[in-house]
Design an enzyme around this catalytic site. Structure first.
Site, PDB file in Angstrom:
ATOM      1  N   LYS A 196       1.203  -1.197   0.221  1.00 46.16           N
ATOM      2  CA  LYS A 196       0.100  -0.012  -0.202  1.00 46.16           C
ATOM      3  C   LYS A 196       0.985   1.237   0.097  1.00 46.16           C
ATOM      4  CE  LYS A 196      -3.811  -1.901   0.423  1.00 46.16           C
ATOM      5  NZ  LYS A 196      -5.552  -1.563  -0.650  1.00 46.16           N
TER       6      LYS A 196
ATOM      7  N   LYS B  56     -13.783  -7.249  -7.197  1.00 41.30           N
ATOM      8  CA  LYS B  56     -13.529  -7.285  -5.557  1.00 41.30           C
ATOM      9  C   LYS B  56     -15.796  -7.823  -5.689  1.00 41.30           C
ATOM     10  CE  LYS B  56     -10.754  -4.495  -3.851  1.00 41.30           C
ATOM     11  NZ  LYS B  56      -9.790  -3.264  -3.629  1.00 41.30           N
TER      12      LYS B  56
END
Length: 322
Positions: free
Chosen positions: A152, A248
């Site tokens: 990230k 997702k």
């Protein structure tokens, strides 16, 4: 048929930090579908980035009872095929759709409806911190057997953080996730600087809706659309910007649309990644049919929790064991 929903909270093993902020726990919604003496559950994660909250998602799920009341006697399969697609894509539809998949399976889900790999390599997440602390996270994950790291990032110390992780994990495949944070970065220069670290893919470098910034921009590392791609209807707007899409279930609104999105993405020459919001094994299990056919998988949500559900998925040496 009746549908109910409840809020559950799970503490995280450590603070989870991305470009939009940090948190120490994860809130999820569990939908329960009852039909006669049968009952099934499914989990979704409301996401504020998409205008969702625990309250709004629970209301959407429970309001679906009014739709069901207008179609008495409709079979569970017909409900899934005819009524659920009328709901907006998102967390609530995901929970209802996946609960119905389980109900219609009449056995352990997702087998035997799908060909599920016995072991699936999944990314393990390195959250944002100082370069040394991110390197330490990477080392710890490698010690646990991680084979693929998802790093990230925000718009600060990008190269320094990636360099630290690569040094700490020389043998791991690495993907980067900017979570829309690089809009004001010199993209071509940044992509070139990151190429030396043998990065597999960069996820969503610019905000959704500003994907045109990527058109014509040299990028030796493949780019993946996440926030810019929710359903198959979004694919047309990605042309010339990305080489991969991140699917997702909380974005697609369930497994049904996820399967459709994966098929259409491949038909357009795009690679497929399957990702997740932070959640438990109940949510990850529903994504396994798509993950079994994907080039990259990031279903490590339960690993980020202090405690998963009982009888959850088994994570071992960088694999999900099914």
């Amino acid at each position: 048929m009746e549908i109910s929903a409840r809020h559950e909270r799970f503490d995280l093993a450590r603070p989870f930090v991305i470009s939009r902020g940090s948190r120490t726990h994860q809130d999820v919604v569990v939908a329960t579908v009852k039909l006669g003496d049968r009952s099934t559950n499914a989990e979704c994660t409301p996401y504020a980035r998409y205008g969702e909250s625990i309250e709004s998602v629970i209301k959407q799920i429970e309001d679906f009872n009014e739709v069901l009341a207008q179609h008495p006697g409709l079979s569970a399969k017909s409900v899934q095929q005819e009524l659920v697609p009328q709901l907006p894509a998102g967390a609530a539809r995901n929970a209802i759709d996946c609960a119905l998949w389980r109900l219609n399976a009449e056995t352990n889900f997702p087998a035997p409806l799908f060909d599920i790999k016995q072991q699936i390599t999944t990314a393990m997440t390195v959250s944002i911190d100082t370069p040394p602390k991110m390197a330490q996270q990477a080392r710890e994950l490698c010690d646990l057997g991680a084979r693929l790291l998802k790093v990230k990032l925000d718009d600060k110390q990008i190269v320094e953080r990636v360099a630290a992780v690569r040094e700490a994990a020389p043998d791991c495949e690495i993907i980067l996730d900017a979570n829309e944070a690089w809009e004001h970065e010199p993209l071509a220069e940044l992509f070139s600087s990151l190429d030396v670290f043998e990065i597999r893919m960069i996820e969503q470098p610019v905000p959704a809706g500003k994907d045109h910034l990527l058109k014509g921009c040299p990028h030796p590392i493949p780019l993946c659309a996440d926030e810019s791609c929710h359903t198959s209807g979004d694919l047309a707007g990605l042309e010339g910007c990305y080489e991969m899409v991140n699917i997702k279930l909380d974005k697609t609104g369930g497994l049904t649309e996820a399967i459709k999105l994966a098929q259409q993405a491949r038909a357009q020459g795009l690679e497929v990644m399957v990702g997740c919001m932070v959640g438990t094994s109940l949510a990850m299990e529903a994504a396994l049919p798509v993950a079994s056919q994907a080039q990259l998988v990031d279903l490590d949500g339960p690993v980020l929790l202090k405690h998963d559900r009982e009888n959850g998925l088994v994570y071992q040496n960088g694999f999900i064991l099914t």
